[in-house]
Design an enzyme around this catalytic site. Structure first.
Site, mmCIF file in Angstrom:
data_model
loop_
_atom_site.group_PDB
_atom_site.id
_atom_site.type_symbol
_atom_site.label_atom_id
_atom_site.label_comp_id
_atom_site.label_asym_id
_atom_site.label_seq_id
_atom_site.Cartn_x
_atom_site.Cartn_y
_atom_site.Cartn_z
ATOM 1 N N HIS A 1 1.102 -1.186 0.137
ATOM 2 C CA HIS A 1 -0.138 -0.264 -0.097
ATOM 3 C C HIS A 1 0.873 1.591 0.283
ATOM 4 O O HIS A 1 0.683 1.837 -1.046
ATOM 5 C CB HIS A 1 -0.646 -0.111 1.232
ATOM 6 C CG HIS A 1 -1.686 -1.705 1.468
ATOM 7 N ND1 HIS A 1 -2.762 -1.565 0.870
ATOM 8 C CD2 HIS A 1 -1.820 -1.927 2.313
ATOM 9 C CE1 HIS A 1 -3.697 -2.902 1.030
ATOM 10 N NE2 HIS A 1 -3.035 -3.269 2.562
HETATM 11 C C1 BDR Z 1 -3.161 1.360 4.735
HETATM 12 O O1 BDR Z 1 -3.734 0.594 6.246
HETATM 13 C C2 BDR Z 1 -2.651 0.265 7.283
HETATM 14 O O2 BDR Z 1 -2.487 -0.976 7.509
HETATM 15 C C3 BDR Z 1 -1.269 0.417 5.943
HETATM 16 O O3 BDR Z 1 -0.085 0.495 6.274
HETATM 17 C C4 BDR Z 1 -1.893 1.784 5.116
HETATM 18 O O4 BDR Z 1 -1.414 2.661 5.175
HETATM 19 C C5 BDR Z 1 -4.042 0.291 3.817
HETATM 20 O O5 BDR Z 1 -4.872 -0.036 4.474
#
Ligand code: BDR
Ligand code: CA
Length: 313
Positions: free
Chosen positions: A241
């Site tokens: 992500h």
């Molecule tokens: C986002 O949520 C967190 O768990 C990850 O680091 C990312 O920023 C993804 O939904």
């Protein structure tokens, strides 16, 4: 070429850790002015300690780590740890943090740095948006000082923490609402994009082959982290992500965007934290951000591979 000035707001967190390694890599044209931490994936103590560990691993001595808000604006903290039993960087041995923690809180650091700037600082927001929202409430003039804010948050289709919502927007929906409507030039990278950036064994092979301390940590982190995503979503690896945000800042040509109106649900229990995307302006609101619509996934992994390889030289 002048280095781009960047502040990274994060909650490491495994994918945040890889995003930090990417931004701090010797090869980049990025000058990281500071790393601000917030509660999210894990508690503030842990996100801060993890950020310091990553700086240590990266050999980073310039940018300070500034601890920020320990909980969302109005809601109790829900961490990924509480929901999924994930604890960020556990299972991976990183050096004990040697990087000193900088004394100002993240919020005055953000306000002072932005207000003293020439309006040339970009921000990568990789976590619940609490620090930025508090900074905007304390000093609204920072909105005009941020040259670009690239956020990982929201989901156009299904969320990952509830069917409606993505984790960062769900944890602090009120902060997300404040930030999205502050008049900042925003680019939004949603789950729909990051769920394409899957770290498959084939894509990771060139990083594995580098066989350096940093590449080994990246592989260990992703091996540990991917178990959850493979089990829940049936993915062939972990979705990266937050590194998508850094890739956008480093090489925007890997992405396409479209101006749209996006707001965040703050009331309904069922759809709390939902990012509501109004492509056709049926609500009459003008576009408030650039929504990332496509990603060149192989180009993204090529960039990540080059960034991690630069630690070897
Ligand atoms: C986002 O949520 C967190 O768990 C990850 O680091 C990312 O920023 C993804 O939904
Ligand atoms: Ca994150």
């Amino acid at each position: 070429m002048m280095a781009q000035k960047l502040i990274i707001d994060c909650d490491p967190g495994t994918d945040d850790a890889i995003a930090l390694l990417m931004a701090l890599a010797p090869f980049t044209q990025v000058q990281v002015l500071g790393i601000t931490t917030v509660a999210g994936n894990v508690s503030l103590d842990l996100t801060t300690a993890n950020a310091r560990r990553i700086c240590e691993l990266a050999g980073q001595t310039q940018a300070g780590v500034y601890a920020g808000c320990p909980r969302p604006l109005l809601r109790p903290l829900i961490t990924a740890e509480t929901v999924h039993g994930k604890t960020g960087l556990d299972g991976v041995t990183l050096p004990y943090p040697q990087m000193p923690l900088q004394s100002p809180h993240a919020v005055p650091f953000l306000i002072d740095t932005l207000m003293q700037s020439a309006g040339d600082i970009r921000i990568a927001a990789l976590a619940p948006l609490t620090n930025l929202a508090v900074a905007l409430i304390q000093q609204p003039a920072i909105a005009q000082k941020i040259s670009q804010l690239v956020i990982m948050g929201g989901a156009i289709t299904q969320g990952n923490i509830t069917p409606s919502a993505e984790f960062n927007f769900y944890v602090d929906p009120h902060a997300a609402h404040v930030v999205l409507h502050a008049g900042i030039p925003i680019t939004l990278v949603t789950l729909d994009i990051t769920h394409q950036a899957i770290a498959t064994p084939e894509r990771l092979a060139p990083i594995r082959q580098q066989n350096t301390a940093v590449s080994q940590v990246v592989i260990d982190l992703l091996t540990h982290y991917s178990r959850h995503d493979m089990a829940i979503y049936g993915f062939a690896g972990a979705p990266l992500h937050d590194p998508c945000v850094i890739a956008y800042l480093m090489e925007p040509s890997l992405f396409t965007t479209q101006p749209v109106a996006v707001t965040v649900e703050t009331t309904s229990e069922l759809t709390l934290g939902r990012s509501v995307v109004d492509r056709w302006q049926v609500m009459g609101a003008a576009p408030n951000l650039n929504l990332v619509e496509t990603i060149d996934v192989e180009g993204f992994y090529h960039l990540l591979t080059r960034a991690i390889a630069s630690y070897a030289s």
